[in-house]
Enzyme design. Structure first.
Site, short mmCIF file in Angstrom:
data_model
loop_
_atom_site.label_atom_id
_atom_site.label_comp_id
_atom_site.label_asym_id
_atom_site.label_seq_id
_atom_site.Cartn_x
_atom_site.Cartn_y
_atom_site.Cartn_z
N ARG A 63 5.49 1.23 -1.85
CA ARG A 63 4.42 0.54 -2.56
C ARG A 63 4.27 1.15 -3.96
O ARG A 63 3.76 2.25 -4.11
CB ARG A 63 3.09 0.62 -1.82
CG ARG A 63 1.94 -0.03 -2.61
CD ARG A 63 0.73 -0.39 -1.78
NE ARG A 63 -0.04 0.75 -1.33
CZ ARG A 63 -1.30 0.67 -0.87
NH1 ARG A 63 -1.90 -0.52 -0.82
NH2 ARG A 63 -1.93 1.72 -0.45
N ASP B 57 -8.45 6.67 1.26
CA ASP B 57 -7.67 6.62 0.02
C ASP B 57 -8.57 6.05 -1.07
O ASP B 57 -9.80 6.05 -0.93
CB ASP B 57 -6.37 5.83 0.20
CG ASP B 57 -6.60 4.36 0.55
OD1 ASP B 57 -7.74 3.86 0.40
OD2 ASP B 57 -5.63 3.70 0.97
#
EC number: 2.3.3.9
Length: 585
Positions: free
Chosen positions: A180, A469
């Site tokens: 990603r 996150d």
């Protein structure tokens, strides 16, 4: 200027600007020369030459659209692309090698230890994350590329400070690697072209692809990606054109790259079909990026009025009507097009210190995964290796040996799936939802704790038994801003004011300072406070906390601005020589 939505527009031709090799303005560390080779930099320059101007246009179009929504424009399915949604004939490419079974996907930052743990996790896929799970300091970014280089070539190992050795299991048992890159909004200050920072998206994707595409193909897989934070099918079209160009430059067959798009913004939820269509030859499906999606919903309507205020984070579960509409539409859209639908994150971090709490959390997580499997998802995410068996068992119980559920068709206007714009947005309330002082205090506390870790270089952090996150801060600080902006009254009778938030913030900062062990720790606490004040307590709600925090604190010290960066400073990567942005913010 209104964003063009036609799917039949001719592709924008590549820029005729002279191609300039990027300049490395960041520090050189051990083995960096293996990644930042002249050939790799020239490859990045070609990608930048073709994409930088369009990226600037698309980011300006985002800001323009956000401005219109803030002032009353409603979101809806695009009228100009109705023919794509109505056409039953088109399908995405079939699953690529290594992506046929996706019951459980591990996610995490591309640190050396995490890379080895993920490859040993027993998951089907490892999503190597340069985005929300990574605090993108320069050394962290290039070290991540080195870790991928070594992992793909079976030469990765690691010994920590205590002498513990980490090694990878046999290759046949390893998950497929999917990278990603950072989103279109972010820049990489340590690589410049004509003095302009490069797109972080192109840097992360380009370096991974250039160094590893042929090796991955030779080993029976391919260069696969997760694409974050898209807000329109035109942004997906730009990625598709980047893929076409990258494959052509290296002489790799078209369609070898496969990309799964995270539907983690509210605008993208209205363009699922169109996003799949733009990437159809390179598509690996869609993912329900639940936490960022909730953040996007909060952010999109933060200034529209108190009737758009949502409950505190603890109450925003996947069973509330708007989230059910979102996941129902995602599964139905994917399977109608032959694409995989991947579920959301299981973020629980097991603790041996409290076995009973761990068991309760695993039971709750299993219920979440059972629901996803029953709803038709083909797999889901886990943030910790200990969660992989539970996640896998939930999907095995439904799949019973089948690779996926793509054959389970759910007509979006029948079989219980009839999703409207109102369903996705939710019905505004007449009074703000029940919000507590505890909810406000939690948002402030979690934001400051996470930000303290982020500015110190950690992107994935265990907080209160959850692996958090960047989405953690985004939800929390956006809710604080919205509650403050609308002077929401809490269940206890208090009104959310700047004084109240400041009092809670100062208390948390005091606690964090008490835990600090050296001057560096104290500095990070103060930096976290600054980021929170800048992105949660200002007159305007910034679209993301990461551009400010990155430029202010994570870039190499010689590149950090002497003064607080302005919006123009944060958008320097969008100032492309010889290109005029066609949409005003």
């Amino acid at each position: 200027m209104t964003q063009t939505v036609s799917s039949t527009d001719p592709p924008t031709p590549s820029s005729t600007r002279p191609i300039t090799r990027p300049t490395v303005v960041g520090a050189w560390h051990d083995r960096f020369e293996e990644i930042l080779t002249p050939e790799a930099l020239d490859f990045l320059a070609r990608l930048d030459n073709a994409a930088a101007g369009r990226r600037a246009d698309l980011l300006a179009a985002r800001r323009a659209r956000a401005h219109r929504i803030r002032h009353g424009e409603d979101l809806d399915f695009l009228p100009g692309t109705g023919s794509i949604r109505r056409d039953p004939s088109w399908q995405v490419a079939p699953p690529a090698p290594g992506l046929t079974r996706r019951r459980v996907e591990m996610t995490g930052p591309v640190t050396r230890r995490m890379t080895i743990n993920a490859l040993n996790s027993g998951a089907d896929v490892w999503m190597a994350d340069f985005e929300d799970a990574t605090a993108p300091a320069w050394q962290t970014v290039i070290d991540g590329q080195l870790n991928l280089l070594d992992a793909i070539r079976d030469r990765i190992e690691f010994t920590d400070d205590s002498g513990r050795e980490y090694r990878v299991v046999e290759a046949s048992q390893r998950p497929t690697i999917v990278v990603r890159p950072r989103g279109w909004r972010l820049c990489e200050k340590h690589l410049t072209i004509d003095g302009r920072p490069m797109s972080a998206s192109l840097v992360d994707f380009g370096l991974f692809f250039f160094h590893n595409a042929r090796e991955l193909i030779a080993r029976g897989a391919g260069p696969y990606c997760y694409l974050p934070k898209l807000e329109s099918h035109l942004e997906a079209r730009l990625w598709n054109d980047v893929f076409v160009q990258a494959q052509a430059l290296l002489g790799i067959p078209q369609g070898t790259i496969r990309a799964t798009v995270l539907i983690e913004t509210l605008p993208a939820a209205f363009e699922m079909d169109e996003i799949l269509y733009e990437l159809r030859d390179h598509s690996a499906g869609l993912n329900a990026g639940r936490w960022d999606y909730l953040f996007s919903r909060i952010k999109t309507f933060a200034q529209r009025g108190p009737e758009f205020v949502l409950p505190e984070r603890a109450e925003l579960t996947m069973t509330i009507p708007t989230m059910r509409a979102y996941t129902d539409l995602l599964v139905a859209t994917c399977h109608r097009r032959g694409a995989h639908a991947i579920g959301g994150m299981a973020a629980f971090v097991p603790s041996k210190a409290d076995p009973q709490a761990a068991e309760r959390a695993l039971t709750k997580m299993r219920a979440d995964k059972d629901r996803e499997a029953a709803d038709g998802f083909d797999g889901s995410w886990a943030a910790h290796p200990a969660l992989v068996p539970t996640c896998r068992d939930a999907f095995e119980a439904v799949l019973q040996g089948r690779p996926d559920q793509r054959d389970r068709q759910r007509d979006r206007q029948g079989d219980g799936v009839a999703v409207t714009a109102t369903d996705l947005i939710g019905t505004p309330t007449t009074t703000p939802p029940w919000i507590t002082l505890t909810g406000l205090r939690t948002n402030v506390s979690v934001s400051l704790r996470y930000l303290t870790a982020w500015v110190s270089g950690q992107g994935a952090v265990a907080i209160d038994s959850l692996m958090e996150d960047a989405a953690t801060v985004e939800i929390s600080r956006a809710q604080v801003w919205q509650w403050l902006h609308h002077r929401v009254r809490l269940a206890e009778g208090l009104v959310v004011t700047r004084d109240l938030v400041t009092e809670l913030m100062d208390h948390e900062v005091e606690l964090l300072h008490a835990q600090a062990t050296d001057d560096r720790d104290h500095r990070h606490v103060d930096e976290a406070r600054d980021v929170f004040v800048e992105t949660a307590l200002g007159e305007e709600l910034p679209a993301f906390f990461t551009p400010y925090a990155y430029v202010r604190y994570l870039v190499d010290r010689p590149l950090q601005p002497a003064q607080r960066p302005t919006a123009e400073d944060l958008r320097r990567s969008e100032v492309v020589r010889g290109h005029e942005v066609r949409s005003e913010p």
